[in-house]
Design a protein around this motif. Structure first.
Motif, PDB file in Angstrom:
ATOM      1  N   UNK A 127       0.809  -1.230   0.000  1.00  0.00           N
ATOM      2  CA  UNK A 127       0.000   0.000   0.000  1.00  0.00           C
ATOM      3  C   UNK A 127       0.838   1.274   0.000  1.00  0.00           C
ATOM      4  N   UNK A 128       1.931   1.298   0.771  1.00  0.00           N
ATOM      5  CA  UNK A 128       2.754   2.499   0.810  1.00  0.00           C
ATOM      6  C   UNK A 128       3.391   2.811  -0.534  1.00  0.00           C
ATOM      7  N   UNK A 129       3.894   1.785  -1.212  1.00  0.00           N
ATOM      8  CA  UNK A 129       4.474   2.002  -2.534  1.00  0.00           C
ATOM      9  C   UNK A 129       3.430   2.449  -3.544  1.00  0.00           C
ATOM     10  N   UNK A 130       2.256   1.827  -3.496  1.00  0.00           N
ATOM     11  CA  UNK A 130       1.201   2.227  -4.430  1.00  0.00           C
ATOM     12  C   UNK A 130       0.838   3.693  -4.234  1.00  0.00           C
ATOM     13  N   UNK A 161      -3.392   7.648   2.546  1.00  0.00           N
ATOM     14  CA  UNK A 161      -2.478   8.560   3.252  1.00  0.00           C
ATOM     15  C   UNK A 161      -1.214   8.800   2.436  1.00  0.00           C
ATOM     16  N   UNK A 162      -0.685   7.739   1.810  1.00  0.00           N
ATOM     17  CA  UNK A 162       0.573   7.867   1.071  1.00  0.00           C
ATOM     18  C   UNK A 162       0.432   8.731  -0.175  1.00  0.00           C
ATOM     19  N   UNK A 163      -0.777   8.842  -0.710  1.00  0.00           N
ATOM     20  CA  UNK A 163      -0.955   9.707  -1.886  1.00  0.00           C
ATOM     21  C   UNK A 163      -0.933  11.186  -1.519  1.00  0.00           C
ATOM     22  N   UNK A 164      -1.103  11.518  -0.239  1.00  0.00           N
ATOM     23  CA  UNK A 164      -1.115  12.913   0.230  1.00  0.00           C
ATOM     24  C   UNK A 164      -2.090  13.777  -0.560  1.00  0.00           C
ATOM     25  N   UNK A 165      -3.225  13.203  -0.931  1.00  0.00           N
ATOM     26  CA  UNK A 165      -4.251  13.949  -1.655  1.00  0.00           C
ATOM     27  C   UNK A 165      -4.214  13.778  -3.156  1.00  0.00           C
ATOM     28  N   UNK A 166      -3.127  13.203  -3.698  1.00  0.00           N
ATOM     29  CA  UNK A 166      -3.044  13.033  -5.151  1.00  0.00           C
ATOM     30  C   UNK A 166      -4.100  12.081  -5.692  1.00  0.00           C
ATOM     31  N   UNK A 167      -4.657  11.235  -4.838  1.00  0.00           N
ATOM     32  CA  UNK A 167      -5.739  10.346  -5.257  1.00  0.00           C
ATOM     33  C   UNK A 167      -6.898  11.125  -5.860  1.00  0.00           C
ATOM     34  N   UNK A 168      -7.040  12.397  -5.506  1.00  0.00           N
ATOM     35  CA  UNK A 168      -8.152  13.215  -5.994  1.00  0.00           C
ATOM     36  C   UNK A 168      -7.733  14.173  -7.108  1.00  0.00           C
ATOM     37  N   UNK A 169      -6.515  13.984  -7.623  1.00  0.00           N
ATOM     38  CA  UNK A 169      -6.018  14.854  -8.691  1.00  0.00           C
ATOM     39  C   UNK A 169      -5.991  14.166 -10.046  1.00  0.00           C
ATOM     40  N   UNK A 170      -5.917  12.846 -10.071  1.00  0.00           N
ATOM     41  CA  UNK A 170      -5.864  12.120 -11.343  1.00  0.00           C
ATOM     42  C   UNK A 170      -6.573  10.784 -11.152  1.00  0.00           C
ATOM     43  N   UNK A 171      -7.112  10.209 -12.247  1.00  0.00           N
ATOM     44  CA  UNK A 171      -7.829   8.946 -12.102  1.00  0.00           C
ATOM     45  C   UNK A 171      -6.894   7.785 -11.788  1.00  0.00           C
ATOM     46  N   UNK A 172      -7.278   6.969 -10.822  1.00  0.00           N
ATOM     47  CA  UNK A 172      -6.602   5.706 -10.524  1.00  0.00           C
ATOM     48  C   UNK A 172      -7.559   4.617 -10.982  1.00  0.00           C
ATOM     49  N   UNK A 262      10.591   0.200  -5.744  1.00  0.00           N
ATOM     50  CA  UNK A 262       9.834   0.381  -6.982  1.00  0.00           C
ATOM     51  C   UNK A 262       9.260   1.788  -7.088  1.00  0.00           C
ATOM     52  N   UNK A 263       8.872   2.386  -5.967  1.00  0.00           N
ATOM     53  CA  UNK A 263       8.322   3.742  -6.025  1.00  0.00           C
ATOM     54  C   UNK A 263       9.392   4.744  -6.430  1.00  0.00           C
TER      55      UNK A 263
END
Length: 282
Positions: A127-130, A161-172, A262-263
């Motif tokens: 999860x952290x790497x993703x 948490x690891x995305x620091x909000x980027x989850x809401x900036x581009x489609x996953x 990998x990240x």
């Protein structure tokens, strides 16, 4: 802030128990909701996807410390609640005074417009790497992140948490068929490059070649729209995943490190493409 009569004060309430259950995958699937923990993630979902926020919870201290979150939420979010620190702590050990319950998007798809840069993760288990790769893709200006069927849940709290909000900036975008997805990306004009430690091509050499192309020398061109394939943290890319790529690219190791996370490797590859594409002629 003066204490309000509607302050949530009972850490053993049914509401608190329901929110806490969303840390588990089965509850997230059943309710179609997930948690966004901490001021940074909450700020970004309120700013970029407020229509998806079912409930927002803030302690009074967090509301005072981050007034912009409360001000925007009062305008765009239907249910905003102030709660005691004990209530927030019972909901989540990682809330830091701010927590949002967010609706899952049922059908996330690749953007319809021209694509320039896409990260494809056939088998992201950590999860952290993703989450870090989603954040790196966002920072590099990627259009989307694609998740293969064996990847971890992108709404796992550690991923979010690891995305620091980027989850809401581009489609996953979760997909079931990587072969069909890479074929679609090729139809859209993207080359497909795989990142692997034993790759034939060195990403530094490709970056140099993109800045100063040599006539009649054929190498993978980082100036082109590109989908990057990144492998599993422990096992890399499987043979059938490598076969989807037009070329396999390595990140050079100049010191004594056995390998790169990998990240980290994904960040370097995505930025190499982003830089080359910015310098490409229109």
């Amino acid at each position: 802030m003066t204490e309000r009569p509607d302050l949530l004060t009972n850490p053993r309430s049914d509401r608190v128990a329901m929110v806490k259950r969303l840390s588990g995958r089965s509850a997230r699937r059943r309710h179609g909701q997930f948690l966004v923990e901490g001021p940074q993630g909450v700020r970004e979902v309120v700013r970029h996807a407020p229509e998806r926020v079912r409930d927002l919870y803030l302690t009074e201290e967090a509301a005072d410390r981050h007034p912009e979150i409360l001000a925007e939420a009062r305008v765009t979010v239907r249910h905003v609640h102030l709660a005691t620190p004990e209530v927030l702590a019972a909901m989540s050990g990682d809330a830091q005074g701010a927590l949002a319950v967010v609706r899952t998007e049922p059908d996330v798809a690749l953007p319809a417009g021209p694509l320039r840069l896409v990260a494809v993760l056939p088998w992201a288990a950590d999860p952290g790497n993703l989450g870090t790769i989603v954040r790196a893709a966002d920072a590099a200006g990627a259009d989307a992140v694609v998740l293969g069927p064996d990847s971890t849940d992108p709404h796992n709290p550690k991923v979010v948490r690891s995305t620091a909000g980027s989850l809401f900036h581009l489609p996953v975008v979760p997909v079931e068929d990587l072969v069909a997805t890479t074929a679609r990306l090729r139809v859209d004009g993207l080359q497909v490059l795989a990142a692997a430690a034993d790759g034939e091509w060195d990403v530094d050499d490709l970056a140099d070649a993109a800045l100063a192309p040599v006539p009649d020398v054929v190498v993978p061109d980082l100036r082109r729209p590109t989908a990057w394939l990144f492998g599993n943290e422990a096992h890399g890319l499987r043979p059938e995943e490598r076969d989807l790529a037009d070329a396999v690219v390595r990140v050079p190791i100049h010191g004594l490190a056995e390998s790169l996370n990998v990240a980290t490797a994904a960040t370097l590859c995505l930025y190499a493409s982003a830089r080359a594409q910015r310098r490409a002629p229109d």
